[in-house]
Design an enzyme around this catalytic site. Structure first.
Site, PDB file in Angstrom:
ATOM      1  N   THR A 118       0.829  -1.210   0.000  1.00 43.63           N
ATOM      2  CA  THR A 118       0.000   0.000   0.000  1.00 43.63           C
ATOM      3  C   THR A 118       0.862   1.257   0.000  1.00 43.63           C
ATOM      4  OG1 THR A 118      -1.771  -1.150   1.165  1.00 43.63           O
ATOM      5  CG2 THR A 118      -1.820   1.258   1.226  1.00 43.63           C
ATOM      6  N   CYS A 119       1.937   1.224   0.751  1.00 47.00           N
ATOM      7  CA  CYS A 119       2.828   2.388   0.840  1.00 47.00           C
ATOM      8  C   CYS A 119       3.484   2.689  -0.504  1.00 47.00           C
ATOM      9  CB  CYS A 119       3.909   2.145   1.903  1.00 47.00           C
ATOM     10  SG  CYS A 119       3.262   1.652   3.519  1.00 47.00           S
ATOM     11  N   SER A 120       3.868   1.638  -1.228  1.00 51.89           N
ATOM     12  CA  SER A 120       4.597   1.808  -2.483  1.00 51.89           C
ATOM     13  C   SER A 120       3.696   2.041  -3.692  1.00 51.89           C
ATOM     14  CB  SER A 120       5.459   0.558  -2.759  1.00 51.89           C
ATOM     15  OG  SER A 120       6.485   0.441  -1.802  1.00 51.89           O
TER      16      SER A 120
END
Length: 199
Positions: A86-88
């Site tokens: 999700t962060c990337s």
């Protein structure tokens, strides 16, 4: 999603905490949730902490909260871990894509914070093209996350101490907008949510 706050001062992601939201300073969560009682509120001054990062010439540098935020309007957003899905794929790329628009509304700097080392943060930033749009700051020992009260215990997943996901707007070190997620959820801390707050 419930938004708590007055006027353009927003605290999002607070439906679990009733009408007073995060400002109610909820009691300690259960051990299963691995989330500590929340400490920071809109109107608070950001705590002093040291971050490490690599400059454009590849030199490791150290920067404190005051140096980053004093006399400036700054967006800080935190992720549970570099290179995680999700962060990337969503959180960091969203701020890179919207960086110019955010800065056009009076924001001096945008910084991504994670409880990772500076080498990992630098490599992650390069892999997604952060460039000079988003400053990649390593909260290596979780000093800043602990001071905010947003540390997240992911030891059961082999990840150790991390940070809850959030995005905040600080003006001269004082928190004006605070969009805090439950754990690693991604519902209220996007670049679009910050743009909405800046409208």
């Amino acid at each position: 999603m419930l938004a708590c706050g007055v006027g353009r001062t927003l605290v999002r992601g607070c439906s679990r905490f009733g009408q007073q939201g995060i400002l109610a300073r909820p009691a300690l969560a259960s051990r299963a949730s691995s989330v500590r009682a929340y400490a920071l509120s809109v109107g608070d001054k950001l705590p002093e902490a040291k971050f490490r990062y690599f400059d454009s010439e590849g030199n490791m540098k150290e920067m404190g909260t005051e140096q980053l935020c004093k006399g400036k309007k700054v967006v800080l957003f935190a992720v549970p871990g570099a290179f995680t899905p999700t962060c990337s794929m969503k959180h960091l790329p969203g701020f890179i894509e919207k960086a110019e628009e955010i800065k056009s509304r009076g924001v001096d700097a945008i910084a991504c914070i994670s409880v990772n080392d500076a080498f990992v943060m630098d490599a992650w930033g390069k892999s997604v093209g952060a460039g000079d749009k988003v400053l990649m700051l390593a909260d290596g020992n979780g000093q800043f996350s602990k001071a905010l009260g947003v540390e997240l215990d992911l030891a059961d997943k082999g990840l150790g101490l991390r940070s809850r996901r959030y995005a905040l707007l600080a003006d001269d070190q004082v928190v004006k907008v605070l969009n805090l997620e439950e754990g690693g959820a991604f519902t209220v801390s996007s670049a679009d949510a910050i743009l909405e707050a800046l409208a």
